[in-house]
Scaffold this motif. Structure first.
Motif, short mmCIF file in Angstrom:
data_model
loop_
_atom_site.label_atom_id
_atom_site.label_comp_id
_atom_site.label_asym_id
_atom_site.label_seq_id
_atom_site.Cartn_x
_atom_site.Cartn_y
_atom_site.Cartn_z
N ALA A 203 0.84 -1.21 0.00
CA ALA A 203 0.00 0.00 0.00
C ALA A 203 0.87 1.25 0.00
O ALA A 203 0.58 2.23 -0.70
CB ALA A 203 -0.91 -0.01 1.23
N GLN A 204 1.97 1.21 0.76
CA GLN A 204 2.89 2.34 0.78
C GLN A 204 3.53 2.53 -0.59
O GLN A 204 3.67 3.66 -1.07
CB GLN A 204 3.97 2.10 1.84
N GLU A 205 3.91 1.41 -1.22
CA GLU A 205 4.51 1.49 -2.55
C GLU A 205 3.53 2.06 -3.55
O GLU A 205 3.90 2.87 -4.42
CB GLU A 205 4.99 0.11 -3.00
N GLU B 260 2.55 9.09 -6.61
CA GLU B 260 3.26 10.37 -6.57
C GLU B 260 4.26 10.47 -7.72
O GLU B 260 4.43 11.56 -8.31
CB GLU B 260 4.00 10.50 -5.23
N LEU B 261 4.92 9.36 -8.05
CA LEU B 261 5.86 9.37 -9.18
C LEU B 261 5.12 9.67 -10.47
O LEU B 261 5.60 10.46 -11.30
CB LEU B 261 6.57 8.01 -9.27
N ALA C 209 9.20 12.34 -4.60
CA ALA C 209 9.12 10.91 -4.90
C ALA C 209 10.27 10.48 -5.78
O ALA C 209 10.86 9.40 -5.58
CB ALA C 209 7.78 10.60 -5.57
N TYR C 210 10.63 11.30 -6.75
CA TYR C 210 11.76 10.96 -7.61
C TYR C 210 13.08 11.00 -6.83
O TYR C 210 13.97 10.18 -7.07
CB TYR C 210 11.82 11.89 -8.82
N MET D 145 7.13 5.41 -16.27
CA MET D 145 6.40 5.25 -15.02
C MET D 145 4.89 5.12 -15.24
O MET D 145 4.21 4.35 -14.56
CB MET D 145 6.69 6.43 -14.08
N ASN D 146 4.36 5.85 -16.22
CA ASN D 146 2.91 5.77 -16.48
C ASN D 146 2.49 4.41 -17.04
O ASN D 146 1.30 4.09 -17.06
CB ASN D 146 2.48 6.87 -17.45
N HIS D 147 3.47 3.63 -17.49
CA HIS D 147 3.17 2.29 -18.02
C HIS D 147 3.36 1.21 -16.96
O HIS D 147 3.16 0.03 -17.24
CB HIS D 147 4.08 1.98 -19.22
#
Length: 248
Positions: free
Chosen positions: A21-23, A29-30, A37-38, A78-80
């Motif tokens: 859940a934390q991940e 956020e990324l 986050a980055y 990241m969006n993928h």
């Protein structure tokens, strides 16, 4: 952040769910472009990814360039990322892919070039890796040299272990990943991971055995006992084998 694979108790399961859940929150956020986050991502993964790639390529400059490419691909892709695997597994999979591509490129192109830097180091009798390993304020000068020599030799022989056994060794014995994580990253079964690990360890052991027999007593290392030769020596010798067969 470490996702627990194979949780077997309710406490472990609750912990694993909490980590996931934390991940998921960090991934969100990324994807939103959070600079914090980055920054966390770089701080968490840059050094282990560089170490992994360096051990595959055996060249610090190439490892640094490839690590940069890995994080560019992570940021752009990241969006993928949809959470089919853990974030760590996804990043390591990208790293192995980029390192493999770089290694193939090296064999095609860079291996043909002469390295002026290597020539200069040979003439001066210095090397970057030896200077790096000799820095340890907790050991005596002899221990520093001995540890540096052993580590350098292990790294040298590890680089000669053929793929895919070398990568499996690195992920398990140096990165200390679970079998499940390695299977996910390399996209093979658990049985294949364990088989590759066994063969990789045996190959590395056989490559290191002659060195340990030659220098082990001075460095405080114990060599494995020599095996009995399968063939009787017709001349009446002891029958002990004089060498170790190296796994190709």
């Amino acid at each position: 952040m470490k996702v627990m694979a194979g949780a077997t108790t309710l406490g472990d399961l609750a912990s694993a769910i909490g980590v996931r859940a934390q991940e998921a929150g960090i991934v969100a956020e990324l994807k939103a472009g959070s600079e914090d986050a980055y920054a966390w991502l770089i701080g968490e993964f840059h050094q282990p990814i560089f170490s992994l790639i360096y051990r595959i390529l055996n060249d610090r400059a190439d490892a640094a360039d490839t690590t940069q490419e890995v994080f560019l691909k992570v940021f752009r892709g990241m969006n993928h990322f949809h959470g089919e695997s853990s974030l760590k597994t996804w990043i390591y999979r990208i790293a192995l892919h980029e390192a493999s591509n770089r290694r193939r490129w090296w064999f095609r192109h860079k291996a043909r070039e002469l390295s002026m830097e290597s020539d200069n180091e040979s003439q001066s009798g210095e090397s970057y890796i030896s200077r790096d390993y000799l820095v340890d304020g907790h050991d005596s000068p002899f221990d520093n040299v001995a540890h540096a020599e052993v580590r350098a030799r292990v790294e040298e022989e590890l680089h000669k272990v053929p793929e895919p056994y070398r990568t499996t060794l690195i992920l398990r014995d140096l990165e200390e990943m679970s079998y499940e994580e390695i299977a996910e990253i390399t996209e093979v079964t658990l049985g294949t991971v364990k088989s590759r690990l066994t063969r990789g360890r045996e190959a590395l052991k056989q490559r290191l055995t002659p060195y340990i027999r030659e220098c082990g007593s001075e460095l405080g290392l114990e060599a494995p006992p020599e095996k009995q030769s399968r063939r009787a020596d017709r001349s009446g010798s002891t029958g002990l084998s004089q060498g170790i067969e190296v796994t190709p």
